[in-house]
Design a protein around this motif. Structure first.
Motif, PDB file in Angstrom:
ATOM      1  N   GLU A 474       0.833  -1.210   0.000  1.00 29.11           N
ATOM      2  CA  GLU A 474       0.000   0.000   0.000  1.00 29.11           C
ATOM      3  C   GLU A 474       0.864   1.254   0.000  1.00 29.11           C
ATOM      4  O   GLU A 474       0.561   2.232  -0.696  1.00 29.11           O
ATOM      5  N   TRP A 524      -8.159  -4.228   3.012  1.00 28.31           N
ATOM      6  CA  TRP A 524      -6.749  -4.306   2.601  1.00 28.31           C
ATOM      7  C   TRP A 524      -6.511  -5.562   1.766  1.00 28.31           C
ATOM      8  O   TRP A 524      -5.766  -5.545   0.791  1.00 28.31           O
ATOM      9  N   ASP A 527      -7.803  -5.008  -1.731  1.00 30.48           N
ATOM     10  CA  ASP A 527      -6.885  -4.145  -2.474  1.00 30.48           C
ATOM     11  C   ASP A 527      -5.635  -4.913  -2.888  1.00 30.48           C
ATOM     12  O   ASP A 527      -5.146  -4.765  -4.018  1.00 30.48           O
ATOM     13  N   ARG A 531      -4.160  -5.566  -6.660  1.00 26.35           N
ATOM     14  CA  ARG A 531      -2.794  -5.194  -7.032  1.00 26.35           C
ATOM     15  C   ARG A 531      -2.042  -6.381  -7.627  1.00 26.35           C
ATOM     16  O   ARG A 531      -1.150  -6.207  -8.472  1.00 26.35           O
ATOM     17  N   LYS A 535      -8.299  -9.749  -9.944  1.00 22.38           N
ATOM     18  CA  LYS A 535      -9.394  -8.799  -9.800  1.00 22.38           C
ATOM     19  C   LYS A 535     -10.752  -9.465  -9.633  1.00 22.38           C
ATOM     20  O   LYS A 535     -11.621  -8.924  -8.940  1.00 22.38           O
ATOM     21  N   ALA A 538     -11.061 -10.322  -6.117  1.00 25.52           N
ATOM     22  CA  ALA A 538     -11.199  -9.088  -5.360  1.00 25.52           C
ATOM     23  C   ALA A 538     -12.619  -8.541  -5.456  1.00 25.52           C
ATOM     24  O   ALA A 538     -13.212  -8.117  -4.454  1.00 25.52           O
ATOM     25  N   GLY A 578     -12.073   1.965   3.346  1.00 27.79           N
ATOM     26  CA  GLY A 578     -11.926   0.741   2.573  1.00 27.79           C
ATOM     27  C   GLY A 578     -12.906   0.659   1.422  1.00 27.79           C
ATOM     28  O   GLY A 578     -12.563   0.188   0.324  1.00 27.79           O
ATOM     29  N   ASN A 581     -11.543   3.117  -1.336  1.00 30.30           N
ATOM     30  CA  ASN A 581     -10.307   2.663  -1.970  1.00 30.30           C
ATOM     31  C   ASN A 581     -10.542   1.462  -2.875  1.00 30.30           C
ATOM     32  O   ASN A 581     -10.008   1.389  -3.995  1.00 30.30           O
ATOM     33  N   CYS A 582     -11.325   0.505  -2.400  1.00 25.45           N
ATOM     34  CA  CYS A 582     -11.542  -0.703  -3.205  1.00 25.45           C
ATOM     35  C   CYS A 582     -12.409  -0.411  -4.422  1.00 25.45           C
ATOM     36  O   CYS A 582     -12.173  -0.963  -5.501  1.00 25.45           O
ATOM     37  N   ARG A 585     -10.227   1.185  -6.930  1.00 25.91           N
ATOM     38  CA  ARG A 585      -9.270   0.222  -7.465  1.00 25.91           C
ATOM     39  C   ARG A 585      -9.920  -0.725  -8.483  1.00 25.91           C
ATOM     40  O   ARG A 585      -9.318  -1.085  -9.484  1.00 25.91           O
TER      41      ARG A 585
END
Length: 594
Positions: A474, A524, A527, A531, A535, A538, A578, A581-582, A585
């Motif tokens: 991160e 986290w 994410d 990364r 995906k 995720a 969270g 951010n997700c 992403r």
């Protein structure tokens, strides 16, 4: 039984939590960490049963509906009874007025009959000193004053004052308004003032969300998360609280009851970063001002993990004996012992929290070279303590070690100082900070890696796993596809994951092994999967986590995996970060979606 199906209204000076029946169960005045004048979320003193509440009871009540006005912090609750229904609109005024931001510690309630003849009873029973003190009451033709030792509240209303004082049941034949706030006379009639406040507040929030750079997917979730984060900010100083409540247990009967109504430099950094991603940069400017005051006031360059919203350094922790606690699960604590902790990750969080301000050309008041020179003191401290024991990011109270995440965040402080120095034309300083950063990085790679576990571990020469290790990617310490990070991630999943949820760590702490998953750790993990290029996994986990939000789109700190029940302080900024951010992403790009 209390639960965390609560709406939040506020205006960046104070906030109130409201349940599905429109009872104000928690509201601190006159600021976010103030006296909870309404505190039924944590019960009432034994000698004052039913106190600390603000509700509108509907005779023959059957059911309710609740939602926010789109893209606002205005909450609408409809109560249905056998003989009629009414709509309750709750909000805190916030808008631009007379060339300044207007956000008084005031709660506005507007009641409108929508069918039949609803019969209602208004119960307004504030208490002071965390429920210990009954207010003195005075009144006039259109107001009631609730007088406490340090605070006086005034209710101004066009409802019959006698009915409100005596809690008399009456027919709601026409709209009424209730404005509760400072002990000041309104400049206009209560109905006109309430209507003006509502119209301008609605316009403010819709213009604020209109400027957000949201992703194509999960727009409603992101907008609600962004508004909630803003409601957790204290605008007069720029501070950002971790949550709006105290003492909601992390798990049933666990004694893990903490006061989160303060500004942790760690949590606040993540909030600022998330809002920056949405282009809400004004919050970064406010927080920069608050943080630089922290840096300037730090004695011997020591930064505490947490401060009061007014930059108070001492937050002595004590137990409030008169309140039984959430569902009777005390203790109720005020203050937080963490202000005394040694937590070395704070230096990285300070630098990370202001780094973008040095690079962003949109700011009205950009930082100066003198700000950078002052910020360098954080770097010197980080370099001096990166390999020293501390309490770590999880704030362990009974043991210390050289925590890997603390060392990594010290590295981040040095790394970002190097980048800032290069950007502002200080190449020699940039090289010096880069050399220091590389030295710290070598130490972390050599001492925090465990061959036995095939993973980085929570501490130098340690053996246990910790979800905080996911932050190594991160903050840019190692790429997510680095074989060591891939292996670490696999070990964390194997040890700490339960479905879409992730626990914080495997080793027992001061209270034993954690019983609930920590929502931010679960994000986290999402994410990290993204990364690493995984995906679809995720997205699947992210959707499952979104389903754990309450009806209004908010989350607390923790979740009981077996039942899906929310625990911990609420709303938790870490959790709302969270979501943002997700979504940012994982979302498809606008250009590819339309």
């Amino acid at each position: 039984m209390s639960d965390l199906e609560l709406g939040v209204v506020g205006n960046c000076s104070f906030a109130a939590l409201i349940n599905r029946e429109a009872e104000v169960v928690w509201a601190c005045m006159p600021r976010l960490d103030g006296d909870p004048v309404f505190h039924s979320l944590l019960g009432a003193p034994p000698a004052a049963e039913g106190a600390g509440i603000y509700c509108v009871e509907l005779e023959d009540y059957v059911q309710s509906e609740q939602s926010y006005d789109a893209n606002t912090a205005i909450l609408q609750t409809t109560l249905h009874g056998r003989h009629g229904a009414l709509r309750i609109t709750d909000f805190a005024p916030r808008f631009w007025w007379r060339d300044r931001s207007f956000f008084p510690p005031t709660l506005v309630r507007r009641l409108v009959p929508i069918s039949g003849t609803p019969r209602i009873r208004i119960k307004l029973r504030p208490r002071f000193d965390y429920g210990a003190t009954t207010p003195g009451i005075t009144f006039g033709s259109h107001h009631i004053r609730y007088v406490g030792p340090n605070l006086t509240l005034r209710l101004t209303t066009n409802a019959p004052v006698d009915y409100v004082r005596e809690e008399t049941t009456f027919n709601l034949n026409h709209p009424i308004d209730l404005i509760l706030g400072a002990d000041e006379t309104l400049s206009e009639g209560v109905s006109q003032m309430a209507q003006m406040f509502e119209e301008r507040t609605r316009s403010y929030w819709r213009h604020w969300t209109h400027r957000l750079a949201i992703p194509f997917e999960w727009q409603d979730a992101v907008i609600r998360a962004a508004i909630t984060l803003k409601l957790c900010t204290y605008e007069p100083t720029g501070a950002i609280v971790a949550a709006l409540t105290t003492s909601i247990p992390e798990a049933p009967g666990s004694q893990r009851n903490w006061d989160y109504r303060y500004c942790w430099v760690r949590d606040a950094y993540f909030v600022v970063r998330a809002l920056n991603r949405l282009a809400a940069v004004r919050k970064m400017e406010n927080y920069f001002s608050w943080l630089m005051n922290v840096v300037a006031s730090a004695k011997e360059n020591h930064v505490q993990p947490v401060y009061g919203v007014g930059l108070e350094a001492a937050l002595p922790e004590e137990i409030v004996p008169q309140l039984p606690g959430y569902r009777g699960m005390g203790p109720v604590r005020i203050g937080n012992q963490a202000y005394e902790h040694i937590q070395h990750d704070g230096y990285g969080n300070v630098v990370l929290g202001v780094a973008q301000a040095f690079l962003d050309r949109r700011l009205i008041s950009p930082p100066t070279r003198m700000d950078f020179l002052q910020l360098e003191t954080m770097g010197h401290k980080a370099f001096a303590v990166y390999d020293k024991p501390d309490a770590g990011m999880w704030e362990l109270r009974s043991r210390a070690c050289v925590h890997t995440t603390s060392a990594v965040m010290c590295w981040a402080a040095l790394d970002r100082l190097s980048l800032i120095a290069e950007h502002i034309g200080e190449p020699e300083r940039s090289r010096d900070w880069r050399e220091k950063a590389e030295r710290v990085k070598r130490a972390v790679v050599e001492r925090a890696w465990s061959e036995r576990r095939g993973s980085f571990v929570e501490s130098f020469e340690g053996e246990h796993l910790d979800a905080g290790l996911l932050l190594m990617s991160e903050v840019g310490f190692l790429d997510a596809d680095d074989p060591r990070m891939v292996s670490t991630f696999a070990q964390i999943e194997r040890t700490l994951a339960h479905g879409p949820h992730l626990f914080r760590y495997e080793a027992p702490d001061d209270f034993g092994v954690p019983q609930t998953a920590f929502n931010t750790c679960s994000f986290w993990r999402v994410d990290a999967l993204a990364r690493m290029g995984r995906k679809e996994e995720a997205r699947d986990y992210f959707e499952q986590l979104l389903s754990c939000r309450n009806r209004l789109g908010m989350m607390s700190e923790d979740i009981m995996v077996e039942t899906g029940e929310a625990w911990g302080n609420y709303p938790q900024t870490y959790s709302m970060v969270g979501i943002i951010n997700c979504a940012m992403r994982l979302s498809r790009f606008w250009e590819k979606a339309i």
